[in-house]
Design a protein around this motif. Sequence first.
Motif: not given
Length: 190
Positions: A99-107
Amino acid sequence: MTNVAFPSIDDYDDIDTRNYYKTMIEQGASPEEALAESRSISRDNARTPMQWNDSPNGGFSEHTPWLGVNPNYKLINAESQMNDDCSVFRFYQNLIALRKKHPVMAHGDFKLCCPEDGPIIAYTRSYQDETWLAVHNFSASMQKFHYGAEDIELPCNTPIIVSNYGENEVEYGIGTLVLKPYETVVFQLH
């Protein structure tokens, strides 16, 4: 930690659990049936002492705690989870790092790819030029997810971002993903 299965109603502290047990007995349930049903609704499941390690009282205290420690503390405890690369603890650490590395998980955009009432939850997350497909089986039995109907393509070389069973265990073919009980798989579509 799992729900506790104390051997006797006397081991439970929750007054609602004890009252439920008493009501079931009064309605004709056997003590075994009443205890099994009471276990499943007890708030004491969330109140047992933290299982830190496999020492007495789960490492929670050197003194007898207010409520018994779940008898499975020898196998299920924080220390054993931290020492096991395949543990739930390590899986969640991996998810947090992703989640911290890949914005796609949160946005970005969210699109549900399954019926809302099934044991499978599947969705895509898209952000900038990246799209991930997450498929989760929330049942105790094997399930099939038919992704062809959702206009999703999963060639055999589709990168797997994370799987709680391991990448080599994921079974998918043309239009269908076979999910083991409680399996989670996240694919990188592009």
